[in-house]
Design an enzyme around this catalytic site. Structure first.
Site, short mmCIF file in Angstrom:
data_model
loop_
_atom_site.label_atom_id
_atom_site.label_comp_id
_atom_site.label_asym_id
_atom_site.label_seq_id
_atom_site.Cartn_x
_atom_site.Cartn_y
_atom_site.Cartn_z
N TYR A 170 14.50 -35.00 -17.18
CA TYR A 170 13.91 -36.33 -17.38
C TYR A 170 14.79 -37.41 -16.72
CZ TYR A 170 12.64 -40.68 -19.75
OH TYR A 170 12.29 -41.98 -20.03
N LYS A 230 14.31 -39.79 -13.19
CA LYS A 230 14.45 -41.26 -13.18
C LYS A 230 15.42 -41.67 -12.07
CE LYS A 230 11.90 -42.72 -16.71
NZ LYS A 230 10.58 -43.28 -16.42
N SER A 279 15.70 -45.68 -17.18
CA SER A 279 16.19 -45.35 -18.51
C SER A 279 17.71 -45.23 -18.49
CB SER A 279 15.57 -44.00 -18.90
OG SER A 279 16.28 -43.43 -19.97
P1 NAD Z 1 4.30 -43.90 -23.56
O1 NAD Z 1 4.13 -42.43 -23.52
O2 NAD Z 1 3.93 -44.62 -24.80
O3 NAD Z 1 3.53 -44.59 -22.35
C1 NAD Z 1 3.36 -43.95 -21.11
C2 NAD Z 1 1.89 -44.00 -20.75
O4 NAD Z 1 1.71 -43.35 -19.50
C3 NAD Z 1 1.01 -43.29 -21.77
O5 NAD Z 1 0.00 -44.18 -22.22
C4 NAD Z 1 0.42 -42.11 -21.00
O6 NAD Z 1 -0.89 -41.82 -21.42
C5 NAD Z 1 0.51 -42.61 -19.56
N1 NAD Z 1 0.60 -41.56 -18.53
C6 NAD Z 1 1.43 -40.50 -18.48
N2 NAD Z 1 1.23 -39.80 -17.37
C7 NAD Z 1 0.25 -40.43 -16.67
C8 NAD Z 1 -0.41 -40.20 -15.43
N3 NAD Z 1 -0.14 -39.14 -14.67
N4 NAD Z 1 -1.37 -41.07 -15.03
C9 NAD Z 1 -1.69 -42.16 -15.79
N5 NAD Z 1 -1.12 -42.42 -16.96
C10 NAD Z 1 -0.15 -41.57 -17.40
O7 NAD Z 1 5.81 -44.20 -23.17
P2 NAD Z 1 6.64 -45.55 -23.29
O8 NAD Z 1 7.59 -45.41 -24.40
O9 NAD Z 1 5.72 -46.69 -23.24
O10 NAD Z 1 7.48 -45.46 -21.95
C11 NAD Z 1 7.06 -46.11 -20.76
C12 NAD Z 1 8.04 -45.80 -19.66
O11 NAD Z 1 9.35 -46.19 -20.09
C13 NAD Z 1 8.14 -44.31 -19.33
O12 NAD Z 1 8.28 -44.20 -17.93
C14 NAD Z 1 9.40 -43.87 -20.03
O13 NAD Z 1 10.00 -42.79 -19.36
C15 NAD Z 1 10.26 -45.12 -19.93
N6 NAD Z 1 11.26 -45.20 -21.01
C16 NAD Z 1 10.87 -45.17 -22.31
C17 NAD Z 1 11.83 -45.22 -23.32
C18 NAD Z 1 11.43 -45.16 -24.78
O14 NAD Z 1 12.29 -44.86 -25.62
N7 NAD Z 1 10.20 -45.42 -25.14
C19 NAD Z 1 13.19 -45.32 -23.00
C20 NAD Z 1 13.55 -45.37 -21.65
C21 NAD Z 1 12.57 -45.31 -20.66
#
Ligand code: NAD
Ligand code: UDP
Length: 334
Positions: free
Chosen positions: A148, A152, A124
């Site tokens: 957070y 990362k 991120s």
């Molecule tokens: P999201 O919450 O929609 O998807 C994450 C998924 O991981 C969810 O479906 C959740 O149920 C699952 N999950 C969480 N903990 C778990 C575990 N212990 N075991 C199995 N499954 C688990 O989030 P997203 O927006 O799709 O983000 C995906 C990744 O990208 C994350 O690592 C997030 O930190 C990173 N990210 C997201 C953004 C954003 O703005 N969406 C920005 C930068 C980085």
């Protein structure tokens, strides 16, 4: 190839699943559904016109990970699973370290045991902290300001150490800026189970009258119109970035860091105006105090990704706004 997508039922994972499956790969989704819905699998099957395999499992349960690696001969892993709220990570850091850090270690342990050494990791832009200069390139200092972002960065550091100890690894840490929008079908999109914290999901909820108004956090920043500026990137462009990173890793060993952003900054009011123009709807808003910890401006220098991966974003703000609304409509009908 057989690709394991941890967190594959979530927002970004489900879009990457579509892109990778459409490129001819077999995608296997692993998710505990803590922030996603089991309905997503039906929607993915519909988009792809075939059945996608979903395993309900938790990264904090090593047996769950072991069994998925035993069931399939996985070639590579896309690791999305984790909690993603900056605010919650400040309130409950232990939960964040447990889920995001330990979950990742459990996953990598299993990959190591099974000799699977290709990993695309969801990092991120929060690893950078307050911008020291703009646009932010990958050489920018990494001084994250919250648990957070620190997790990362710690994972990125761990992945560097893993590659240093064994040069057969192929790792890409993708530093996302602000993903918004949804797949053209409107079937999958950003659908957080709890309260929405991010701007676009809040705008769509206000437009559909599930929330009364949008509070714009600050109109006194030193920006074009006083509101915060971010690098919003269409989630399908982001998904393409994963595909290009994966293709790059097939040819190159190493532990690489890439910004995935557009390189353009838009203000809160820019996004709001684009949303209203594209979707002809009303989004009441008012100005409130700045949100603690927010920076005035943040946008990427995406040139490294173009140079190494041949990737750049193609979709503009209007497409992001239109697709975000389309997804909300689809969900309301379901
Ligand atoms: P999201 O919450 O929609 O998807 C994450 C998924 O991981 C969810 O479906 C959740 O149920 C699952 N999950 C969480 N903990 C778990 C575990 N212990 N075991 C199995 N499954 C688990 O989030 P997203 O927006 O799709 O983000 C995906 C990744 O990208 C994350 O690592 C997030 O930190 C990173 N990210 C997201 C953004 C954003 O703005 N969406 C920005 C930068 C980085
Ligand atoms: N924002 C806002 N009201 C909200 C949510 C967000 O004004 O209800 C602003 C926020 O201050 C920032 C921009 O929208 O300038 C993007 O915020 P988001 O939380 O989506 O992303 P991040 O700040 O984590 O980059």
């Amino acid at each position: 190839m057989k690709l394991l997508l941890t967190g594959g039922m979530g927002y970004i994972g489900s879009h990457v699943a579509v892109t990778m499956a459409k490129s001819g790969h077999e995608v296997i989704l692993f998710d505990n559904l803590v922030n996603s819905s089991s309905d997503t699998i039906k929607k993915l099957n519909k988009i792809l016109d075939k059945d996608v395999y979903f395993y309900k499992g938790d990264l904090n349960n090593p047996n769950d990970i072991k069994s998925i690696f035993e069931k399939f001969k996985i070639d590579a892993v896309f690791h999305f699973a984790g909690y993603k709220s900056v605010k919650e990570s400040v309130i409950n850091p232990i939960e964040y370290y447990s889920n995001n850090m330990i979950g990742t270690i459990n996953l990598i342990n299993e990959m190591y045991k099974k000799n699977v050494k290709l990993l695309v990791f969801s990092s991120s832009a929060t690893v950078y902290g307050d911008p020291k200069y703009l646009p932010i390139d990958e050489k920018h200092p990494t001084i994250p300001k919250n648990p957070y972002g620190r997790i990362k960065l710690q994972i990125e550091d761990m992945l560097d150490d893993i590659y240093s100890s064994d040069n057969n690894w192929r790792i890409a840490c993708l530093r996302y800026f602000n993903p918004v929008g949804s797949h053209d079908s409107g079937l999958i999109g950003d659908n957080p189970t709890g309260l929405a914290n991010n701007l676009m999901p809040i705008i769509t909820k206000v437009a559909s009258k599930k929330l009364k108004k949008l509070s714009v956090f600050g109109n006194d920043y030193p920006t074009v119109d006083g509101t915060g500026v971010r690098d919003y990137i269409h989630v399908m462009d982001l998904a393409e970035g994963h595909k290009m990173s994966f293709n790059y890793l097939l040819k190159n060993k190493g532990c690489f860091k890439f910004n995935l952003g557009t390189g353009k900054g838009y203000s809160v009011l820019d996004l709001l105006k684009s949303f209203i123009k594209m979707n002809h709807c009303d989004v009441p808003y008012d100005f409130t105090f700045r949100r603690e910890g927010d920076v005035s401006e943040c946008y990427a220098d995406p040139n490294k990704a173009f140079e190494f991966l041949g990737w750049r974003s193609l979709r503009g703000l209007d497409e992001m706004s239109e697709s975000a609304w389309k997804f909300l409509h689809h969900n309301e009908k379901d």
